[in-house]
Design a protein around this motif. Sequence first.
Motif, PDB file in Angstrom:
ATOM      1  N   LEU A   1       0.833  -1.202   0.000  1.00 20.29           N
ATOM      2  CA  LEU A   1       0.000   0.000   0.000  1.00 20.29           C
ATOM      3  C   LEU A   1       0.866   1.250   0.000  1.00 20.29           C
ATOM      4  CD1 LEU A   1      -2.714   1.456   0.203  1.00 20.29           C
ATOM      5  CD2 LEU A   1      -2.664   1.090   2.676  1.00 20.29           C
ATOM      6  N   PHE A   2       1.927   1.223   0.790  1.00 20.73           N
ATOM      7  CA  PHE A   2       2.837   2.372   0.828  1.00 20.73           C
ATOM      8  C   PHE A   2       3.418   2.630  -0.560  1.00 20.73           C
ATOM      9  CE2 PHE A   2       6.993   4.329   1.312  1.00 20.73           C
ATOM     10  CZ  PHE A   2       6.735   5.365   2.196  1.00 20.73           C
ATOM     11  N   ASP A   3       3.889   1.556  -1.206  1.00 22.63           N
ATOM     12  CA  ASP A   3       4.475   1.704  -2.544  1.00 22.63           C
ATOM     13  C   ASP A   3       3.444   2.194  -3.563  1.00 22.63           C
ATOM     14  OD1 ASP A   3       6.916   0.860  -1.590  1.00 22.63           O
ATOM     15  OD2 ASP A   3       6.613  -1.242  -2.160  1.00 22.63           O
TER      16      ASP A   3
ATOM     17  N   GLY B   1      10.362   7.049  -1.826  1.00 21.41           N
ATOM     18  CA  GLY B   1      10.447   6.506  -0.478  1.00 21.41           C
ATOM     19  C   GLY B   1       9.621   7.256   0.539  1.00 21.41           C
ATOM     20  N   PHE B   2       8.793   8.200   0.090  1.00 18.51           N
ATOM     21  CA  PHE B   2       7.932   8.975   0.990  1.00 18.51           C
ATOM     22  C   PHE B   2       6.565   9.165   0.337  1.00 18.51           C
ATOM     23  CE2 PHE B   2      12.254  10.229   2.017  1.00 18.51           C
ATOM     24  CZ  PHE B   2      12.264  10.196   3.414  1.00 18.51           C
ATOM     25  N   ILE B   3       5.541   9.353   1.168  1.00 15.30           N
ATOM     26  CA  ILE B   3       4.207   9.716   0.675  1.00 15.30           C
ATOM     27  C   ILE B   3       4.029  11.206   0.908  1.00 15.30           C
ATOM     28  CG2 ILE B   3       1.723   9.366   0.904  1.00 15.30           C
ATOM     29  CD1 ILE B   3       2.308   6.579   1.990  1.00 15.30           C
ATOM     30  N   SER B   4       3.915  11.956  -0.158  1.00 15.97           N
ATOM     31  CA  SER B   4       3.793  13.412  -0.052  1.00 15.97           C
ATOM     32  C   SER B   4       2.345  13.828   0.163  1.00 15.97           C
ATOM     33  CB  SER B   4       4.324  14.072  -1.326  1.00 15.97           C
ATOM     34  OG  SER B   4       3.482  13.766  -2.426  1.00 15.97           O
TER      35      SER B   4
ATOM     36  N   GLY C   1       6.606  17.481   5.887  1.00 16.51           N
ATOM     37  CA  GLY C   1       5.492  17.571   4.950  1.00 16.51           C
ATOM     38  C   GLY C   1       5.209  16.304   4.188  1.00 16.51           C
ATOM     39  N   ARG C   2       5.715  15.154   4.677  1.00 11.80           N
ATOM     40  CA  ARG C   2       5.478  13.873   4.020  1.00 11.80           C
ATOM     41  C   ARG C   2       5.616  12.759   5.056  1.00 11.80           C
ATOM     42  NH1 ARG C   2      11.125  13.577   0.490  1.00 11.80           N
ATOM     43  NH2 ARG C   2      12.549  13.827   2.264  1.00 11.80           N
TER      44      ARG C   2
END
Length: 448
Positions: free
Chosen positions: A7-9, A17-20, A53-54
């Motif tokens: 889900l993260f990917d 490597g981050f969800i913005s 912010g992410r």
Amino acid sequence: MDHFRGLFDKLDKNKDGFISREELQSEMRRIGVEPVCEKVQAILSHYDQNEDGRLSYQEFLIYIMDREKKWKIDFHALDRNKCGAIDLDDIMTLFKELGLVISKPNAKRIIQMMDEDNSMTVDWEEFLQHVIINPAENIGELVSSWKHNLVFDVGESRSLPIELTQDETDLSIWGNFILAAGLADAISRTVTAPIDMLKTRLQVFGSKAVSLGLRELQTGGFRSLWQGNAVNVLKGTPQSTLQCFIYAQMRLSTLGERDSLTVHQRFGLGCVSGAVAHAVFYPLEVLKVRLNLQPAGTYSGVLGCAKLIYQNESVAAFYRGFKPSILCMIPYAGVECAVHQSIISWARQDPEHVSDSKLFLFSFAAFASGQATSYPLAVIRTQQQAQAFCSTSQKSADALQGLVGIYEKYGVRGFYNGMGASFVRAVPCALLNYTLTSQFETLLSSLS
């Protein structure tokens, strides 16, 4: 934890490597979360520990664990037969307990929002993944977001006929939506009342409307800009509610076992439902126009206006201009309903088209189509309503004669006097209706 990593990917669109913030907003808009910006900000405020912010994967896992604790009990409560999954019957039972009736096709769409393996059931992992993306705080808020994904209700000053609760003829199926829409409608009409008055004056007086309005403002004061608003509010919600209900019931009998209507069927149902509701509440439209056009203090309120019309004219005066008005309403309601429902049906096929801004533009396009189709008849209607007391209004016995008279006096432009003001009013009116209806409905759901 593998499915959480997946889900993260999935959310990490650019694979950095981050969800913005933008990536979260995009996914929430796809499933109809509202209001998106506030929801995303709340998540980042609680779980973005380094305030960049992410969300990193570790921050995302903490968020997931909190959602898991919050929703585990609710999931088991929704799973009525304790089979470890939520099915169509569970969704329909939930809506029934909340005072709503939902059709099987719409219940199926809700299941499909969460169903990852096409089993037409939702297990715990699928449900958890959904409430991770949809950060609702309770069942009522979750249901409201589902309804938002199925329905988008905006218009100049009313809600379009909706297609959510279709299985019974009981008025109770509208539940909190009617009350929420009514409150939102009253506020939006009140805020935009001066623009609506300007539109009415332009239809009757043409280019002289602005100077006459300024003169009236000097004598009647700022309060005179809201003259007639009370009757406009009294007319708006009951008329739109009746139209929605008639449309929904006719749609039920027309639909049968199919999932959707053709454009021609939507146009026909929109024409009939709009015409019937308009005929029932037409006298209030006459009162509104009288109060808009007469100098402040002429009438002692709505009842005083109605009493003077009855005493000095006749009962027939309450339906003055009805013929062009009903001729105007039929294409307006039919075109708007057909265009709106067709565009929204198309938009839902692509997640990129279901953002709030795009849905608003689509709905505004439907409103504009209806207005452009029927506006000359709306001008005739308003002028005939004003004939009894306004010497400058175009005298006409029927719609055709009125159209000829307007053309001779003003040219083609005369057919569209005030339409610009109508469009200007439509934007804040629609935004207020949409935003406030959603908020009021969430509030009422939490109180019930």
